[in-house]
Write an enzyme that holds these catalytic residues in place. Structure first.
Site, PDB file in Angstrom:
ATOM      1  N   ASP A 283       0.931  -1.107   0.009  1.00 30.91           N
ATOM      2  CA  ASP A 283       0.041  -0.091   0.065  1.00 30.91           C
ATOM      3  C   ASP A 283       0.892   1.541  -0.015  1.00 30.91           C
ATOM      4  OD1 ASP A 283      -2.224   1.604   0.010  1.00 30.91           O
ATOM      5  OD2 ASP A 283      -3.252   0.656   1.613  1.00 30.91           O
TER       6      ASP A 283
HETATM    7  C1  BGC Z   1      -5.181   3.229   0.298  1.00 33.70           C
HETATM    8  C2  BGC Z   1      -5.203   2.291  -0.756  1.00 33.70           C
HETATM    9  C3  BGC Z   1      -5.181   2.664  -2.123  1.00 33.70           C
HETATM   10  C4  BGC Z   1      -3.977   3.780  -2.115  1.00 33.70           C
HETATM   11  C5  BGC Z   1      -3.555   4.128  -3.559  1.00 33.70           C
HETATM   12  C6  BGC Z   1      -3.930   3.905   0.202  1.00 33.70           C
HETATM   13  O1  BGC Z   1      -3.764   5.176   0.915  1.00 33.70           O
HETATM   14  O2  BGC Z   1      -4.933   2.623   1.703  1.00 33.70           O
HETATM   15  O3  BGC Z   1      -6.468   1.787  -0.647  1.00 33.70           O
HETATM   16  O4  BGC Z   1      -5.161   1.976  -2.921  1.00 33.70           O
HETATM   17  O5  BGC Z   1      -3.610   4.511  -1.173  1.00 33.70           O
HETATM   18  O6  BGC Z   1      -4.253   5.235  -3.862  1.00 33.70           O
END
Ligand code: BGC
Length: 759
Positions: A283
């Site tokens: 993530d």
């Molecule tokens: C979130 C994810 C997301 C990623 C990319 C993160 O802060 O937890 O769910 O896919 O950002 O935007």
């Protein structure tokens, strides 16, 4: 018969031969490519930097552009438009040494420009066909705009409504969650990733992210392996079984090791036990955050992530900047770098990017396939089916299309909040407000008066935090009493009052946890004033989580929970309010009476001192002094404008052996005067086990449609597969004994019968 069997075997053999032939072709291609790659270029494929400069402007001379040309970037994400994506892809395929195309991802969570309800709302449709279709449309639109990879489905089981990200998942149940996970993967990926209207899915957040302690985002999770395997892991596994192309690691720790560095999770469970063949992405800055978690400096955490089984590093560039050093020092292996690089290249190969790096960059498609009338029509219908009618005293709803309607509330005349959290690609100006929806559906048949009635919250600073990302509700700076008085004055001129209240879109979602899950006080004051007018009041509740509605349930005659219905929400609300669509949504998460009951979920264990059914309190039993154990609205609950009655359960046998099949059936009758849809739910309780078992578990459901007065027999075929669970040794099997079989319209009101099932 024999001939058909032989023919089937031949066909399957041909298909699998073809798959192996395709795999062999892919391997040959990637072997040859990897032979040409330097160590630096291999590590470059593992890098998924933030696309800052590109999102805001020109790719040209940016830092990222240079990295792309040097082969130090594997992909980019959240860039919107074919033109921009084409420009960046060109840098990779024309200016980098090996011309390896980039993969373009995005958070296409519940639709692209045509936005569907937030996932929690979508899950309340209990309609896998609709859910799959929503993902299919999202894939079609995203792929028409340059995107070939989505960070969805989010399948984190969540039992804590304080957690803001409960909005992004499918609720509390592993069985329903698993069915939805599969439907979403099918919808996005179709059966051929190379087709230009399908995109690669990414199941997230692996794992257990929804079990954050105290519902505070990113917080620690800690649970037994038995709970993990039985209750939290099934939806991720279901996505893997459905062939999901990628997996995203979660921010939280699991067993004391952040998921991103957890080898047991990323390799032993995911790859060895489940046979996952795709790639794993972290993530956002997930690797760097492990420094704060306290397990080492950037080089250490990057090496640990890679060796645990991470293939791609989102944003942080820890892998890009430290891996060569770690290799020299023996902290990572070349084999692991190669394996990760290969998986990224395989994903690109499967998407057809090596055949045509611009496969998803068709400007013509971008002009004709996004936010189309046909897509919007489907989104409107899906939204209406996600709404859950919580209360309808005296059948106030549906409303007549005549007379005068007073529409009030901070969410009544607002477009920007309708799509809900995580609608990255949405064009807010194209969404429809409730006011517009009502007016268009009514035409000149009825008069609509509007007043805001209250701000979202009395606290301006809170409201600002809850209105981020261009979703401000426009603050009214007059004294609260004046704003209410205006609403009361239009209410007294009307036949009925519709109050659009609740949460704003950004009151749920990432980093939007709450310790109070009630409607903000200033809005409740408005409700009280409206009720005092003596006019019938309908609460249209916007929510990204189960809310505590005890007061509303006691005082407001009708409550329609509309979540955040997407770009067409305003129309869908009107469709349901006026009865053009009969509501059929059923809750996928328990609604508590108050926040103190949290976590509260239907499939809990019995304990050694359960409270007697129907009782409120008993000394030395498992209960509270101040509130009963009951939820306000149970899992699976939702009303309709018609009524359904259930006959007693009929079991084909009460004593079964081994591989036999049990058929359990009920007759469901539509006893009301309107046609309607009902979700018939099957629950099973394993009465005695080698380990304690939940009081009931959802094991099947059927969404049916019955005309007014119509009756249908609904049957479920049950086999020992439905009785299996992970035992103390994490072996997945069933145990002989007695089982309670239950069927009903929600998890609380069921008809039941007992069977004995021996080996
Ligand atoms: C979130 C994810 C997301 C990623 C990319 C993160 O802060 O937890 O769910 O896919 O950002 O935007």
């Amino acid at each position: 018969m024999k001939r058909i069997q032989r023919w089937m075997i031949a066909l399957l053999a041909a298909v699998s031969l073809n798959v192996t032939a395709q795999d062999a072709k892919m391997k040959t291609f990637i072997d040859a490519l990897m032979k040409k790659m330097t160590l630096e270029e291999k590590i470059g494929q593992l890098n998924l930097p933030g696309s800052g400069d590109i999102v805001t402007g020109q790719a040209g001379n940016s830092d990222i552009a240079k990295k792309i040309e040097q082969g130090k970037v594997g992909g980019l994400f959240n860039i919107k438009s074919v033109a921009k994506i084409k420009e960046v892809q060109r840098l990779a395929v024309e200016k980098s040494r090996l011309k390896i195309p980039l993969i373009f991802g995005m958070d296409v969570i519940h639709g692209y420009e045509t936005v569907f309800p937030i996932p929690l709302g979508l899950s309340c449709t209990w309609d896998m066909g609709l859910i799959e279709r929503s993902a299919q449309i999202a894939a079609r639109e995203a792929s028409a705009d340059g995107i070939c990879w989505t960070f969805s489905p989010m399948v984190d089981i969540a039992r804590d409504p304080r957690w803001g990200r409960i909005a992004e998942g499918s609720g509390e149940d592993p069985y329903l969650g698993s069915q939805i996970a599969k439907a979403m993967v099918r919808g996005y990926q179709g059966n051929d990733l190379k087709q230009n209207h399908t995109i690669m899915a990414c199941v997230k957040h692996y794992a257990l992210y929804g079990a954050a302690e105290a519902g505070r985002d990113y917080n620690t999770t800690d649970m037994s392996h038995q709970r993990m395997y039985n209750e939290y892991l099934p939806p991720y596994k279901a996505a893997v079984d459905a062939g999901v192309g990628s997996v995203m690691a979660s921010f939280n720790e699991v067993d004391g090791v952040p998921a991103t560095a957890n080898k047991w999770l990323m390799t032993d469970v995911l790859r060895k036990q489940w046979g996952f063949k795709g790639f794993v992405v972290t993530d956002y800055t997930g690797i760097n955050e492990m420094i704060e978690h306290g397990i080492g400096d950037l080089q250490t955490v990057s090496a640990r992530a890679l060796m645990a089984g991470i293939d791609m590093d989102m944003v942080g560039e820890g892998i890009l900047t430290t891996t060569q050093k770690s290799l020299k020092e023996g902290k990572v292996t070349l084999a692991q770098i190669d394996a990760a690089c290969r998986r990224i290249l395989e994903a690109k190969y499967k998407l057809g990017l090596f055949d045509d790096p611009y496969r998803y960059c068709d400007e013509n498609r971008a002009k004709t396939e996004i936010f189309t009338d046909a897509h919007r029509k489907e989104a409107r219908s899906i939204a209406a089916q996600s709404f859950v009618l919580l209360k309808n005293q005296g059948n106030i709803l549906p409303l007549k299309k005549s007379g005068t309607i007073a529409l009030v509330g901070p969410l009544a005349d607002n477009k920007e909040n309708m799509p809900g959290t995580w609608s990255v690609a949405a064009n807010f100006s194209k969404a429809t407000s409730v006011l517009t929806g009502l007016k268009e559906v009514l035409g000149d048949k009825a008069k609509v008066l509007y007043a805001k009635g209250s701000n979202l919250d009395a606290d301006a600073a809170f409201e600002e935090r809850a209105g981020m990302f261009g979703k401000a509700l426009g603050r009214d700076n007059r004294p609260a009493a004046d704003i209410i008085a205006e609403a009361v004055s239009i209410a007294s001129q009307a036949d009925v009052v519709v109050a659009a209240l609740g949460e704003s879109a950004e009151m749920s979602g990432e980093s939007s946890s709450r310790t109070s899950i009630e409607i903000p006080e200033v809005q409740r004051d408005l409700l009280k004033a409206l009720l005092k007018t003596g006019k019938p009041v309908v609460l249209v509740l916007f929510a990204g989580r189960p809310m505590a509605l005890k007061w509303e349930n006691e005082n407001v005659p009708a409550i329609l929970n509309v979540w955040f219905g997407g770009s067409e929400a305003g129309y869908a609300v009107a469709d349901v309010l006026f009865g053009d669509v009969n509501p059929s949504g059923k809750l996928s998460t328990t609604f508590p009476q108050n926040v103190g009951q949290v976590p509260i979920f239907y499939n809990h264990k019995n304990t050694g001192r359960p409270l007697e059914e129907g009782k409120w309190f008993s000394k030395f039993r498992s209960n509270y002094l101040d509130v009963s154990n009951d939820p306000l609205y149970p899992f699976g609950y939702g009303l309709s404008y018609t009524n359904f009655s259930y006959s007693d359960i009929k079991l084909s046998s009460t004593s079964l052996k081994g591989n036999q099949t049990l058929t359990a059936s009920v007759i469901v009758t539509n006893t009301g005067s309107k046609d309607g849809k009902e979700v018939v739910q099957l629950y099973i309780r394993d009465i005695v086990g080698s380990v304690t078992r939940p009081v009931k578990e959802l094991k099947g459901f059927q969404k049916i449609e019955l005309k007014a007065g119509e009756a249908k027999t609904i049957s479920f075929n049950i086999t020992t597969n439905d009785l299996k669970f992970y035992n103390y040794d994490l072996k997945y099997d069933w145990e002989p004994g007695d089982f309670l079989i239950m069927i009903g319209g929600n998890s609380k009101e069921v008809k039941s019968g007992k069977v004995n099932w021996m080996k």
